[in-house]
Design an enzyme around this catalytic site. Structure first.
Site, PDB file in Angstrom:
ATOM      1  N   GLU A   1       0.837  -1.208   0.000  1.00 14.68           N
ATOM      2  CA  GLU A   1       0.000   0.000   0.000  1.00 14.68           C
ATOM      3  C   GLU A   1       0.870   1.256   0.000  1.00 14.68           C
ATOM      4  OE1 GLU A   1      -2.415  -1.226   3.443  1.00 14.68           O
ATOM      5  OE2 GLU A   1      -4.158  -0.850   2.162  1.00 14.68           O
TER       6      GLU A   1
ATOM      7  N   GLU B   1      -3.988  -9.312   3.506  1.00 14.87           N
ATOM      8  CA  GLU B   1      -4.804  -9.006   4.695  1.00 14.87           C
ATOM      9  C   GLU B   1      -5.985  -9.943   4.896  1.00 14.87           C
ATOM     10  OE1 GLU B   1      -3.520  -6.796   2.672  1.00 14.87           O
ATOM     11  OE2 GLU B   1      -2.694  -5.117   3.793  1.00 14.87           O
TER      12      GLU B   1
END
Ligand code: NAI
Length: 685
Positions: A109, A129
């Site tokens: 990210e 995730e």
């Protein structure tokens, strides 16, 4: 040239180029210190008007392998990751991420908030995730679709897929692969960009509603329909029409809530338990490297183990008792290999190299030149003892002898070899080249060096190893036998096999115990019962049903019938089994009564947990987390529940204690509720 840094983040300025390097060994996990350092570095860059281009890189051969999961259980301190990303996007000069090693989760990210991404060949990127029961929390669900489109992004996010830079390039997630100097390539790229290219400002490529819905449905299915997958898919879809700041805020809100959900906490527990498993404190000697291994016995297990070893780059001598069996074994290895080549998992060239490292032989002496000899021959004490004695004579004294025995007394085998210090159990699970779990069995006299070497070999094979002590069935099979045994008692008491299976599958087990028995064959446990018959405690409740099935030739799927009937490979409840159960009860003068699905679940899992408490107390299992690791990786226990002991200590506590009372009533012995409660208290901490 100027330098600036806080120890975990270093800023170098050379003319108009700034290089920000994250240095948080071993894998540059994103932590509070890293975020603080990055924020300071970008503030410094913003204050220096001469800087025209910025490279963001990782030291230690990796960009950022993920966020420090230890921080996820408590409130996150400022600065949080979105603040850092906002600082990168607020700069007026281009920032290019130089990716190598791994750029995962928060690390990926971070790179998506940059204006470009250049990767070294083989770099692994992705958003894992969802596999940890959470959603990307720093823009992953919004920035990924802007680069790769929604269908591909949904698949990557909900499947928690890690991909190589080469695939990421074709998806548009990285801009270039740098063959040479990575940081130089990244700075060249930044100069070419000239200005900002914020991903957040891009428009998500349009997609047909029907195509999107299909992609969303498939992605949620890949994520097993778990809440994190459902939420991540919903969030990603917001990128189509919600203003980016609003969507980012919604993503962060979901992330903050879901990271402390019981499921996320359970998955983090398994993550840490897997890292801890296989570690043994206080070993006095280091591991030695093994390169050449001999596998004796090329049946189901031997062939799978040999293939796993070959895939890990080792040289394997495969020994069988005669030419026919050897050819069959070699054929099995070849079958695994050609299957992998056909599926593109192994290139034809790599396949050739792998074949060249396999040396089949019918001469046991060929095994003597190996660093480690692993036997996977028939499960028979006399046959195995004889083999170990012979290996003890043939192999040089330092050669380690390993046994894949499922149940036999490793200490007795060790004595037979004449070198008990160099004997270890390496208990693989079937299929051995696929299953992650490995039990490394430490005999009474196994030396520290031997144990360390066995564990190191397990790591090289990519296995998740737990250390077990010597005792019937070690850890996994012993606990599983208690669980399956209780399932059989339930059938005697009034449940039906398919009811028990269904109750446990609804709980999340990959397969119910009766379906598993049919798959692996009822004869294995039958042989074991016969072996143990002489020493069985007469007070123990003995369920005859599996014997009756075996005597009727119903050995499971391979004979077309077991607990179930099979037609064209399809399983179906069998009235003949129901009749057999009723006849057996009538013959024994036992009455049966309907049992609830909850009772089926609570009693089987309580029996498992009770046996775990005993195995821990006896030191056969090292720690509760090892039991969880074993069941999640070897027995199809739902990972998202954290493993049987984690579940029992948290959500399942009341169910397990209720089940324990019922099991105690049904079996009459072997249960100490107080010990189980104490264990669960200890785990719940
Ligand atoms: P298998 O019957 O498929 O293979 C055994 C092989 O060993 C046969 O090919 C046989 O020809 C060969 N063999 C027997 N004596 C030999 C000797 N003296 N020298 C060379 N080769 C010899 O059996 P399987 O299922 O592969 O089991 C092997 C071992 O692995 C057993 O100890 C078993 O308990 C253990 N194990 C089995 C698992 C399973 O799911 N099948 C799982 C984990 C362990």
């Amino acid at each position: 040239m100027g330098a600036f840094g806080n120890g975990t983040v270093d800023l170098q300025v050379d003319g108009d180029l700034a290089t920000v390097v994250i240095d948080n060994p071993p894998v540059n996990a994103g932590s509070h210190d890293v975020r603080r350092g990055l924020l300071d570095a970008f503030a410094e860059i913003a204050s220096r008007p001469g800087i025209r281009a910025v490279v963001l890189a990782g030291a230690n051969g990796s960009f950022v392998a993920g966020s420090d999961l230890k921080e996820f259980g408590a409130p996150l301190g400022e600065p949080q990751l979105p603040t850092v990303l906002a600082a990168i996007e607020a700069l007026t000069v281009p920032v290019v991420a130089a990716l190598d090693g791994a750029a995962l989760g928060g690390g990926f990210e971070l790179s998506l908030a940059c204006d470009g991404r250049v990767a070294a060949p083989g770099t692994v990127v992705g958003l894992p995730e969802v596999g940890l029961g959470i959603v990307p929390g720093a823009g992953g669900t919004q920035r990924l679709p802007r680069l790769a489109g929604l269908p591909a992004s949904l698949d990557l996010i909900c499947g928690a897929r890690r991909i190589k830079a080469e695939e990421a390039l074709t998806l548009g997630l990285v801009d270039a692969i740098a063959e040479g100097d990575l940081r130089a390539a990244a700075s060249d790229h930044a100069r070419r960009l000239g200005g900002k290219r914020r991903v957040r400002d891009l428009t998500v490529p349009a997609v047909e509603p029907a195509v999107l819905e299909e992609a969303r449905r498939a992605a949620v299915k890949t994520g097993r329909g778990r809440p994190a997958a459902v939420e991540a898919a919903r969030l990603a879809c917001l990128s189509l029409d919600m203003p980016v700041d609003e969507a980012l805020a919604e993503e962060r809100r979901v992330f903050q809530a879901i990271r402390v959900s019981p499921e996320a906490v359970a998955l983090r527990h398994v993550f840490f338990a897997e890292r801890e498993a296989g570690r043994v404190g206080g070993l006095s000697a280091p591991a030695t490297d093994v390169e050449r291994i001999a596998v004796i016995g090329a049946g189901t297990m031997g062939a799978g183990i040999a293939y796993a070893l070959l895939k890990a780059g080792l040289s394997v001598t495969l020994v069988e008792q005669n030419a026919g069996a050897l050819e069959a074994g070699r054929g099995r290895v070849e079958g695994f290999l050609s299957g992998d080549v056909a599926k593109g998992r192994v290139t034809p060239e790599a396949g050739e190299r792998l074949r060249a490292r396999l040396s089949p032989s019918t001469d046991l002496a060929a095994a003597a030149a190996s660093d480690l000899v692993l036997e996977a021959i028939f499960e028979d004490m006399d046959v195995k003892s004889q083999l170990l004695a012979e290996l003890g004579r043939l192999a040089p004294p330092q050669t380690i002898l390993a046994s894949n025995t499922s149940y036999l007394d490793l200490d007795a085998l060790a004595l037979a070899s004449g070198r008990p210090e160099q004997v270890i159990g390496m208990h693989f699970f079937s299929p051995a080249h696929v299953m992650k779990l490995l039990e490394v069995v430490r005999g009474r006299r196994t030396s520290d060096a031997t144990l360390a070497t066995g564990l190191k070999l397990g790591r090289r094979l990519g296995k998740t190893a737990i250390v077990a002590g010597v005792g019937e069935g070690f850890v996994g099979n012993r606990l599983y036998a208690a669980y399956r045994g209780q399932a059989e008692v339930l059938v005697e008491d009034g449940a039906l096999p398919w009811q028990v299976d269904q109750a446990l599958e609804a709980f999340g087990m990959a397969m119910g115990p009766f379906a598993v028995s049919d798959l692996s064959g009822l004869d294995i446990a039958w042989a074991r019962r016969k072996r143990l018959a002489a020493t069985r405690d007469p007070a123990e409740r003995y369920v005859r049903l599996p014997d009756l099935l075996c005597e009727a030739g119903r050995l499971g799927q391979k004979t077309g019938a077991g607990w179930y009937a099979y037609e064209g490979g399809k399983r179906r409840p069998d009235p003949a089994v129901e009749a057999l159960i009723a006849e057996d009860a009538a013959a024994a003068g036992r009455s049966r009564r309907a049992l609830s699905d909850e009772a089926c679940r609570d009693r089987t899992l309580a029996a498992l947990v009770n046996e775990a408490a005993l195995a821990l107390e006896e030191g056969i299992a090292q720690r509760p987390g090892d039991v969880d690791v074993a069941f999640v990786n070897g027995y199809g226990f739902p990972r998202w529940r954290g493993g049987p002991l984690w579940w029992a200590a948290h959500e399942g506590r009341a169910a397990v204690l209720a089940g324990l009372d019922q099991v105690q009533a049904a079996l009459g012995q072997g249960f100490r509720r107080g010990d189980v409660e104490a264990l669960l208290d200890r785990i719940a901490g």
